[in-house]
Write a protein that holds these residues in place. Structure first.
Motif, PDB file in Angstrom:
ATOM      1  N   SER A   6       0.811  -1.216   0.000  1.00  0.00           N
ATOM      2  CA  SER A   6       0.000   0.000   0.000  1.00  0.00           C
ATOM      3  C   SER A   6       0.847   1.270   0.000  1.00  0.00           C
ATOM      4  O   SER A   6       0.321   2.352  -0.192  1.00  0.00           O
ATOM      5  CB  SER A   6      -0.891   0.035   1.241  1.00  0.00           C
ATOM      6  OG  SER A   6      -0.084   0.176   2.408  1.00  0.00           O
ATOM      7  N   THR A  58       2.040   2.549   2.574  1.00  0.00           N
ATOM      8  CA  THR A  58       1.940   3.221   3.869  1.00  0.00           C
ATOM      9  C   THR A  58       3.326   3.250   4.503  1.00  0.00           C
ATOM     10  O   THR A  58       3.728   4.250   5.077  1.00  0.00           O
ATOM     11  CB  THR A  58       0.917   2.516   4.776  1.00  0.00           C
ATOM     12  OG1 THR A  58      -0.363   2.630   4.151  1.00  0.00           O
ATOM     13  CG2 THR A  58       0.877   3.127   6.140  1.00  0.00           C
ATOM     14  N   ASN A  98       6.909   3.289   3.123  1.00  0.00           N
ATOM     15  CA  ASN A  98       7.557   3.504   1.838  1.00  0.00           C
ATOM     16  C   ASN A  98       9.017   3.833   2.091  1.00  0.00           C
ATOM     17  O   ASN A  98       9.354   4.948   2.463  1.00  0.00           O
ATOM     18  CB  ASN A  98       6.855   4.633   1.074  1.00  0.00           C
ATOM     19  CG  ASN A  98       7.350   4.742  -0.352  1.00  0.00           C
ATOM     20  OD1 ASN A  98       8.138   3.907  -0.815  1.00  0.00           O
ATOM     21  ND2 ASN A  98       6.915   5.760  -1.049  1.00  0.00           N
TER      22      ASN A  98
END
Length: 137
Positions: free
Chosen positions: A24, A26, A28
């Motif tokens: 996702s 989220t 990174n």
């Protein structure tokens, strides 16, 4: 459903560093290192991520179970503390504070224990899980 995350590590265990990226994004390229795992360095670590996963999964499962039992949840707050002892994860301790109008203590404890035992993350763990559930009026 499948979810994935990628870990990249460069260097030796003490002075090296890495980063984690989730599907996702989220996370990174979120940094992790020896210090973020075993001291108080900046970044995350595998145990912290397990704690987040367990707290999140249990809380969602409990909300589902309470809703299916006919209750409306005001708030559920769960903290998971993962214990790493001698290189082995030995415990996930879930501390729950819940505001659920109209439920008895006995019914609340029964539903909370069932959620702890049946959430998918609990099922993935082979170490001890301890639940401390508090119903707040």
């Amino acid at each position: 459903m499948k979810r994935k995350a990628t870990a990249v590590w460069n260097g030796d265990i003490k002075s090296g560093a890495g980063h984690l990226t989730t599907q996702s994004t989220t996370l990174n390229k979120t940094q992790y290192s020896f210090n973020s795992r075993f001291a108080e360095g900046v970044g995350t670590n595998p145990e912290e991520l397990l704690a987040a996963a367990h707290a999140g999964c249990f809380t969602m499962k409990l909300d589902l179970d309470l809703t299916q039992a006919g209750y409306t949840v005001d708030e559920l707050e769960t903290t998971s503390t993962i214990t790493l002892d001698n290189g082995k994860i030995t415990l996930s301790e879930l501390n729950l504070q819940a505001k659920v109008p109209g439920i008895t203590e006995e019914e609340f404890q029964k539903i909370a224990k069932n959620a702890e035992q049946t959430c998918p993350v609990s099922g993935a763990f082979s170490f001890e899980i301890k639940l401390n559930a508090t119903l707040i009026a």
